[in-house]
Design a protein around this motif. Structure first.
Motif, PDB file in Angstrom:
ATOM      1  N   ASP A 129       0.856  -1.188   0.000  1.00  0.00           N
ATOM      2  CA  ASP A 129       0.000   0.000   0.000  1.00  0.00           C
ATOM      3  C   ASP A 129       0.893   1.240   0.000  1.00  0.00           C
ATOM      4  OD1 ASP A 129      -2.298   1.508  -0.040  1.00  0.00           O
ATOM      5  OD2 ASP A 129      -2.724   1.290   2.102  1.00  0.00           O
ATOM      6  N   SER A 130       1.881   1.226  -0.886  1.00  0.00           N
ATOM      7  CA  SER A 130       2.853   2.318  -0.938  1.00  0.00           C
ATOM      8  C   SER A 130       2.220   3.638  -1.381  1.00  0.00           C
ATOM      9  CB  SER A 130       4.025   1.958  -1.854  1.00  0.00           C
ATOM     10  OG  SER A 130       3.565   1.742  -3.173  1.00  0.00           O
ATOM     11  N   GLU A 131       1.035   3.568  -1.990  1.00  0.00           N
ATOM     12  CA  GLU A 131       0.316   4.790  -2.374  1.00  0.00           C
ATOM     13  C   GLU A 131      -0.767   5.142  -1.351  1.00  0.00           C
ATOM     14  OE1 GLU A 131      -1.045   4.239  -6.379  1.00  0.00           O
ATOM     15  OE2 GLU A 131       0.988   3.990  -7.155  1.00  0.00           O
ATOM     16  N   PHE A 132      -0.861   4.391  -0.266  1.00  0.00           N
ATOM     17  CA  PHE A 132      -1.773   4.648   0.859  1.00  0.00           C
ATOM     18  C   PHE A 132      -3.250   4.584   0.474  1.00  0.00           C
ATOM     19  CE2 PHE A 132       2.178   7.073   1.353  1.00  0.00           C
ATOM     20  CZ  PHE A 132       2.734   6.354   2.401  1.00  0.00           C
ATOM     21  N   LYS A 133      -3.576   3.795  -0.544  1.00  0.00           N
ATOM     22  CA  LYS A 133      -4.972   3.683  -0.978  1.00  0.00           C
ATOM     23  C   LYS A 133      -5.848   3.061   0.105  1.00  0.00           C
ATOM     24  CE  LYS A 133      -3.881   3.197  -5.885  1.00  0.00           C
ATOM     25  NZ  LYS A 133      -3.926   2.246  -7.029  1.00  0.00           N
ATOM     26  N   LEU A 134      -5.420   1.921   0.653  1.00  0.00           N
ATOM     27  CA  LEU A 134      -6.204   1.281   1.704  1.00  0.00           C
ATOM     28  C   LEU A 134      -6.097   2.063   3.010  1.00  0.00           C
ATOM     29  CD1 LEU A 134      -8.051  -1.160   2.265  1.00  0.00           C
ATOM     30  CD2 LEU A 134      -6.039  -2.319   3.193  1.00  0.00           C
ATOM     31  N   CYS A 135      -4.894   2.524   3.325  1.00  0.00           N
ATOM     32  CA  CYS A 135      -4.693   3.336   4.543  1.00  0.00           C
ATOM     33  C   CYS A 135      -5.696   4.480   4.590  1.00  0.00           C
ATOM     34  CB  CYS A 135      -3.287   3.927   4.566  1.00  0.00           C
ATOM     35  SG  CYS A 135      -1.986   2.768   4.971  1.00  0.00           S
ATOM     36  N   ASP A 136      -5.825   5.203   3.495  1.00  0.00           N
ATOM     37  CA  ASP A 136      -6.699   6.370   3.472  1.00  0.00           C
ATOM     38  C   ASP A 136      -8.168   5.986   3.395  1.00  0.00           C
ATOM     39  OD1 ASP A 136      -4.423   7.918   3.657  1.00  0.00           O
ATOM     40  OD2 ASP A 136      -4.370   8.411   1.519  1.00  0.00           O
ATOM     41  N   ALA A 137      -8.505   4.950   2.609  1.00  0.00           N
ATOM     42  CA  ALA A 137      -9.906   4.546   2.458  1.00  0.00           C
ATOM     43  C   ALA A 137     -10.495   4.059   3.780  1.00  0.00           C
ATOM     44  CB  ALA A 137     -10.035   3.463   1.383  1.00  0.00           C
ATOM     45  N   LEU A 138      -9.702   3.325   4.565  1.00  0.00           N
ATOM     46  CA  LEU A 138     -10.180   2.802   5.852  1.00  0.00           C
ATOM     47  C   LEU A 138      -9.758   3.659   7.043  1.00  0.00           C
ATOM     48  CD1 LEU A 138      -9.630  -1.069   5.519  1.00  0.00           C
ATOM     49  CD2 LEU A 138     -11.788   0.193   5.366  1.00  0.00           C
ATOM     50  N   ARG A 139      -8.955   4.684   6.782  1.00  0.00           N
ATOM     51  CA  ARG A 139      -8.393   5.514   7.860  1.00  0.00           C
ATOM     52  C   ARG A 139      -7.633   4.632   8.857  1.00  0.00           C
ATOM     53  NH1 ARG A 139     -13.633   6.635   8.211  1.00  0.00           N
ATOM     54  NH2 ARG A 139     -13.684   6.573  10.490  1.00  0.00           N
ATOM     55  N   LEU A 140      -6.757   3.796   8.303  1.00  0.00           N
ATOM     56  CA  LEU A 140      -5.955   2.908   9.146  1.00  0.00           C
ATOM     57  C   LEU A 140      -4.954   3.731   9.957  1.00  0.00           C
ATOM     58  CD1 LEU A 140      -5.180   0.011   6.626  1.00  0.00           C
ATOM     59  CD2 LEU A 140      -6.876   0.024   8.462  1.00  0.00           C
ATOM     60  N   PRO A 141      -4.657   3.291  11.172  1.00  0.00           N
ATOM     61  CA  PRO A 141      -3.693   4.034  11.987  1.00  0.00           C
ATOM     62  C   PRO A 141      -2.280   3.937  11.410  1.00  0.00           C
ATOM     63  CG  PRO A 141      -4.472   2.076  13.162  1.00  0.00           C
ATOM     64  CD  PRO A 141      -5.252   2.154  11.887  1.00  0.00           C
ATOM     65  N   THR A 142      -1.631   5.080  11.312  1.00  0.00           N
ATOM     66  CA  THR A 142      -0.262   5.147  10.790  1.00  0.00           C
ATOM     67  C   THR A 142       0.580   6.022  11.720  1.00  0.00           C
ATOM     68  OG1 THR A 142      -0.738   7.075   9.386  1.00  0.00           O
ATOM     69  CG2 THR A 142      -1.021   4.899   8.376  1.00  0.00           C
ATOM     70  N   PHE A 143       1.891   5.989  11.474  1.00  0.00           N
ATOM     71  CA  PHE A 143       2.813   6.888  12.177  1.00  0.00           C
ATOM     72  C   PHE A 143       3.928   7.242  11.215  1.00  0.00           C
ATOM     73  CE2 PHE A 143       4.514   2.677  12.871  1.00  0.00           C
ATOM     74  CZ  PHE A 143       5.893   2.818  12.918  1.00  0.00           C
ATOM     75  N   GLU A 144       4.704   8.254  11.565  1.00  0.00           N
ATOM     76  CA  GLU A 144       5.811   8.673  10.709  1.00  0.00           C
ATOM     77  C   GLU A 144       7.124   8.558  11.458  1.00  0.00           C
ATOM     78  OE1 GLU A 144       5.436  12.182   8.381  1.00  0.00           O
ATOM     79  OE2 GLU A 144       3.311  11.801   7.958  1.00  0.00           O
ATOM     80  N   VAL A 145       8.128   8.082  10.740  1.00  0.00           N
ATOM     81  CA  VAL A 145       9.483   7.986  11.266  1.00  0.00           C
ATOM     82  C   VAL A 145      10.452   8.096  10.094  1.00  0.00           C
ATOM     83  CG1 VAL A 145       9.556   5.450  11.204  1.00  0.00           C
ATOM     84  CG2 VAL A 145      11.048   6.682  12.771  1.00  0.00           C
ATOM     85  N   ALA A 146      11.496   8.840  10.275  1.00  0.00           N
ATOM     86  CA  ALA A 146      12.549   9.000   9.262  1.00  0.00           C
ATOM     87  C   ALA A 146      11.975   9.347   7.886  1.00  0.00           C
ATOM     88  CB  ALA A 146      13.401   7.733   9.186  1.00  0.00           C
ATOM     89  N   GLY A 147      10.942  10.185   7.874  1.00  0.00           N
ATOM     90  CA  GLY A 147      10.334  10.619   6.619  1.00  0.00           C
ATOM     91  C   GLY A 147       9.440   9.591   5.954  1.00  0.00           C
ATOM     92  N   MET A 148       9.140   8.492   6.649  1.00  0.00           N
ATOM     93  CA  MET A 148       8.287   7.444   6.087  1.00  0.00           C
ATOM     94  C   MET A 148       6.952   7.390   6.826  1.00  0.00           C
ATOM     95  SD  MET A 148      10.994   4.273   5.740  1.00  0.00           S
ATOM     96  CE  MET A 148      11.529   4.396   7.460  1.00  0.00           C
ATOM     97  N   ARG A 149       5.866   7.225   6.089  1.00  0.00           N
ATOM     98  CA  ARG A 149       4.551   6.983   6.692  1.00  0.00           C
ATOM     99  C   ARG A 149       4.350   5.467   6.726  1.00  0.00           C
ATOM    100  NH1 ARG A 149      -1.334   8.389   4.077  1.00  0.00           N
ATOM    101  NH2 ARG A 149      -2.590   7.623   5.815  1.00  0.00           N
ATOM    102  N   LEU A 150       4.176   4.932   7.926  1.00  0.00           N
ATOM    103  CA  LEU A 150       4.095   3.489   8.117  1.00  0.00           C
ATOM    104  C   LEU A 150       2.803   3.115   8.841  1.00  0.00           C
ATOM    105  CD1 LEU A 150       7.755   2.934   9.366  1.00  0.00           C
ATOM    106  CD2 LEU A 150       6.892   2.671   7.024  1.00  0.00           C
ATOM    107  N   LEU A 151       2.321   1.926   8.563  1.00  0.00           N
ATOM    108  CA  LEU A 151       1.146   1.402   9.255  1.00  0.00           C
ATOM    109  C   LEU A 151       1.474   1.045  10.690  1.00  0.00           C
ATOM    110  CD1 LEU A 151      -0.179  -1.006   6.504  1.00  0.00           C
ATOM    111  CD2 LEU A 151      -1.570   0.724   7.652  1.00  0.00           C
ATOM    112  N   LYS A 152       0.534   1.297  11.587  1.00  0.00           N
ATOM    113  CA  LYS A 152       0.650   0.727  12.919  1.00  0.00           C
ATOM    114  C   LYS A 152       0.227  -0.735  12.795  1.00  0.00           C
ATOM    115  CE  LYS A 152      -0.038   4.802  15.791  1.00  0.00           C
ATOM    116  NZ  LYS A 152      -0.831   5.364  16.917  1.00  0.00           N
TER     117      LYS A 152
END
Length: 191
Positions: A129-152
Protein backbone atom coordinates in the motif's frame (compact mmCIF):
# COMPACT_ATOMS: atom_id res chain seq x y z
CA UNK A 1 27.71 -17.34 5.05
CA UNK A 2 24.24 -17.95 6.52
CA UNK A 3 21.80 -15.11 6.09
CA UNK A 4 19.91 -13.97 9.19
CA UNK A 5 16.20 -14.75 8.76
CA UNK A 6 14.85 -13.62 12.10
CA UNK A 7 15.11 -10.57 14.26
CA UNK A 8 14.52 -11.64 17.88
CA UNK A 9 12.42 -9.33 20.02
CA UNK A 10 14.17 -7.50 22.86
CA UNK A 11 13.03 -8.50 26.35
CA UNK A 12 12.20 -4.88 27.22
CA UNK A 13 10.06 -4.22 24.13
CA UNK A 14 7.55 -1.51 25.07
CA UNK A 15 3.88 -2.55 24.97
CA UNK A 16 1.72 -0.41 22.66
CA UNK A 17 -1.44 1.13 24.08
CA UNK A 18 -4.88 1.19 22.49
CA UNK A 19 -5.14 4.79 21.32
CA UNK A 20 -8.59 4.22 19.79
CA UNK A 21 -7.26 4.67 16.25
CA UNK A 22 -8.87 1.41 15.08
CA UNK A 23 -12.21 1.70 16.91
CA UNK A 24 -14.09 2.66 13.72
CA UNK A 25 -12.98 -0.37 11.67
CA UNK A 26 -15.26 -3.18 12.90
CA UNK A 27 -18.20 -3.67 10.49
CA UNK A 28 -16.72 -1.42 7.80
CA UNK A 29 -17.17 -2.63 4.24
CA UNK A 30 -13.90 -3.24 2.42
CA UNK A 31 -13.36 -0.51 -0.18
CA UNK A 32 -12.82 -1.17 -3.88
CA UNK A 33 -9.04 -0.98 -3.59
CA UNK A 34 -6.64 -3.15 -5.57
CA UNK A 35 -3.07 -3.57 -4.35
CA UNK A 36 -0.01 -5.18 -5.93
CA UNK A 37 1.25 -8.38 -4.34
CA UNK A 38 4.59 -10.10 -4.10
CA UNK A 39 3.17 -12.78 -6.45
CA UNK A 40 3.12 -10.27 -9.33
CA UNK A 41 -0.64 -9.87 -9.37
CA UNK A 42 -3.16 -7.38 -8.07
CA UNK A 43 -5.59 -8.19 -5.23
CA UNK A 44 -8.99 -6.48 -5.14
CA UNK A 45 -9.70 -6.20 -1.42
CA UNK A 46 -13.42 -5.71 -2.05
CA UNK A 47 -13.63 -9.08 -3.81
CA UNK A 48 -11.91 -11.62 -1.56
CA UNK A 49 -12.99 -15.19 -2.38
CA UNK A 50 -12.33 -17.18 0.79
CA UNK A 51 -14.97 -17.35 3.55
CA UNK A 52 -12.60 -15.28 5.70
CA UNK A 53 -9.41 -13.35 5.10
CA UNK A 54 -6.74 -12.34 7.59
CA UNK A 55 -5.07 -9.08 6.64
CA UNK A 56 -2.21 -8.39 9.02
CA UNK A 57 -0.80 -4.88 8.79
CA UNK A 58 2.75 -4.14 9.89
CA UNK A 59 5.05 -1.10 9.80
CA UNK A 60 8.10 -2.34 7.88
CA UNK A 61 10.46 -5.26 7.72
CA UNK A 62 14.12 -5.02 8.40
CA UNK A 63 16.69 -6.21 5.89
CA UNK A 64 19.73 -8.08 7.23
CA UNK A 65 22.74 -5.78 7.33
CA UNK A 66 20.71 -2.56 7.08
CA UNK A 67 19.94 -0.52 10.19
CA UNK A 68 16.38 0.20 11.24
CA UNK A 69 15.39 3.85 11.78
CA UNK A 70 16.89 5.56 14.83
CA UNK A 71 14.99 4.64 18.00
CA UNK A 72 12.93 1.94 16.25
CA UNK A 73 12.77 -0.35 19.29
CA UNK A 74 11.27 2.41 21.45
CA UNK A 75 8.45 3.27 19.01
CA UNK A 76 5.41 1.57 20.51
CA UNK A 77 4.41 -1.38 18.31
CA UNK A 78 7.10 -0.86 15.67
CA UNK A 79 9.45 -3.76 16.36
CA UNK A 80 8.48 -7.32 15.48
CA UNK A 81 7.50 -7.45 11.81
CA UNK A 82 9.73 -10.41 10.96
CA UNK A 83 8.65 -12.51 14.00
CA UNK A 84 5.01 -11.72 13.15
CA UNK A 85 5.47 -12.81 9.52
CA UNK A 86 7.19 -16.01 10.70
CA UNK A 87 4.25 -16.69 13.02
CA UNK A 88 1.77 -16.48 10.15
CA UNK A 89 4.09 -18.65 8.06
CA UNK A 90 4.22 -21.27 10.84
CA UNK A 91 0.40 -21.20 11.29
CA UNK A 92 -0.37 -21.01 7.57
CA UNK A 93 -1.44 -24.62 7.11
CA UNK A 94 -3.73 -24.45 10.14
CA UNK A 95 -5.24 -21.19 8.87
CA UNK A 96 -5.91 -22.61 5.41
CA UNK A 97 -7.58 -25.62 7.02
CA UNK A 98 -9.91 -23.08 8.66
CA UNK A 99 -10.71 -21.80 5.12
CA UNK A 100 -8.89 -18.53 5.65
CA UNK A 101 -6.77 -16.57 3.18
CA UNK A 102 -3.77 -14.73 4.65
CA UNK A 103 -2.16 -11.53 3.40
CA UNK A 104 0.40 -9.26 5.00
CA UNK A 105 0.38 -5.57 4.11
CA UNK A 106 2.76 -2.67 4.59
CA UNK A 107 3.47 0.66 2.92
CA UNK A 108 6.76 -0.61 1.53
CA UNK A 109 7.15 -1.29 -2.19
CA UNK A 110 6.54 -4.75 -3.60
CA UNK A 111 10.20 -4.99 -4.57
CA UNK A 112 11.25 -4.33 -0.97
CA UNK A 113 8.69 -6.82 0.34
CA UNK A 114 9.78 -9.54 -2.08
CA UNK A 115 13.17 -9.81 -0.34
CA UNK A 116 11.43 -10.72 2.93
CA UNK A 117 9.04 -13.19 1.28
CA UNK A 118 11.96 -15.05 -0.29
CA UNK A 119 14.23 -14.88 2.77
CA UNK A 120 11.53 -16.08 5.18
CA UNK A 121 9.92 -18.56 2.74
CA UNK A 122 6.47 -17.08 3.24
CA UNK A 123 3.69 -19.20 1.66
CA UNK A 124 1.33 -16.22 1.38
CA UNK A 125 1.40 -12.91 -0.44
CA UNK A 126 2.38 -9.52 0.94
CA UNK A 127 0.49 -6.52 -0.40
CA UNK A 128 1.97 -3.08 -0.98
CA UNK A 129 0.00 0.00 0.00
CA UNK A 130 2.85 2.32 -0.94
CA UNK A 131 0.32 4.79 -2.37
CA UNK A 132 -1.77 4.65 0.86
CA UNK A 133 -4.97 3.68 -0.98
CA UNK A 134 -6.20 1.28 1.70
CA UNK A 135 -4.69 3.34 4.54
CA UNK A 136 -6.70 6.37 3.47
CA UNK A 137 -9.91 4.55 2.46
CA UNK A 138 -10.18 2.80 5.85
CA UNK A 139 -8.39 5.51 7.86
CA UNK A 140 -5.95 2.91 9.15
CA UNK A 141 -3.69 4.03 11.99
CA UNK A 142 -0.26 5.15 10.79
CA UNK A 143 2.81 6.89 12.18
CA UNK A 144 5.81 8.67 10.71
CA UNK A 145 9.48 7.99 11.27
CA UNK A 146 12.55 9.00 9.26
CA UNK A 147 10.33 10.62 6.62
CA UNK A 148 8.29 7.44 6.09
CA UNK A 149 4.55 6.98 6.69
CA UNK A 150 4.09 3.49 8.12
CA UNK A 151 1.15 1.40 9.25
CA UNK A 152 0.65 0.73 12.92
CA UNK A 153 0.47 -2.99 13.62
CA UNK A 154 -3.09 -4.33 13.45
CA UNK A 155 -4.88 -7.39 12.07
CA UNK A 156 -8.22 -7.39 10.30
CA UNK A 157 -10.49 -10.42 9.96
CA UNK A 158 -12.60 -9.90 6.84
CA UNK A 159 -15.77 -11.88 6.14
CA UNK A 160 -18.11 -11.38 3.19
CA UNK A 161 -16.46 -8.10 2.24
CA UNK A 162 -16.78 -6.61 5.73
CA UNK A 163 -14.37 -6.25 8.65
CA UNK A 164 -15.59 -8.75 11.21
CA UNK A 165 -12.93 -8.30 13.89
CA UNK A 166 -9.90 -6.11 14.59
CA UNK A 167 -6.84 -6.97 16.67
CA UNK A 168 -5.35 -3.67 17.85
CA UNK A 169 -2.89 -3.10 19.27
CA UNK A 170 -1.07 -6.33 18.44
CA UNK A 171 1.32 -7.43 21.16
CA UNK A 172 3.55 -9.30 21.31
CA UNK A 173 3.88 -9.48 17.53
CA UNK A 174 5.41 -12.96 17.55
CA UNK A 175 2.16 -14.29 19.10
CA UNK A 176 -0.17 -12.51 16.65
CA UNK A 177 -0.79 -15.53 14.38
CA UNK A 178 -1.55 -17.75 17.36
CA UNK A 179 -4.00 -15.19 18.77
CA UNK A 180 -5.72 -14.91 15.38
CA UNK A 181 -5.90 -18.70 14.99
CA UNK A 182 -7.44 -19.11 18.44
CA UNK A 183 -10.03 -16.41 17.69
CA UNK A 184 -10.94 -18.05 14.37
CA UNK A 185 -11.37 -21.44 16.03
CA UNK A 186 -13.58 -19.91 18.73
CA UNK A 187 -15.76 -18.18 16.12
CA UNK A 188 -16.36 -21.08 13.75
CA UNK A 189 -15.84 -21.38 10.05
CA UNK A 190 -18.66 -19.81 8.03
CA UNK A 191 -20.41 -22.00 5.45
Amino acid sequence: MTQQTDFPLPADLPRPVDDGAANHLTDMVMPKVSLPSTSVRTIDLSDLRMPRTVLYCYPMTGVPGKPLPEGWDMILGARGCTPQACGFRDHYRELTELRVAVFGISTQTTEYQREMVERLHLPFEILSDSEFKLCDALRLPTFEVAGMRLLKRLTLIIRSGQIEHVFYPVFPPNESAEQVTLWLKAHGVPD
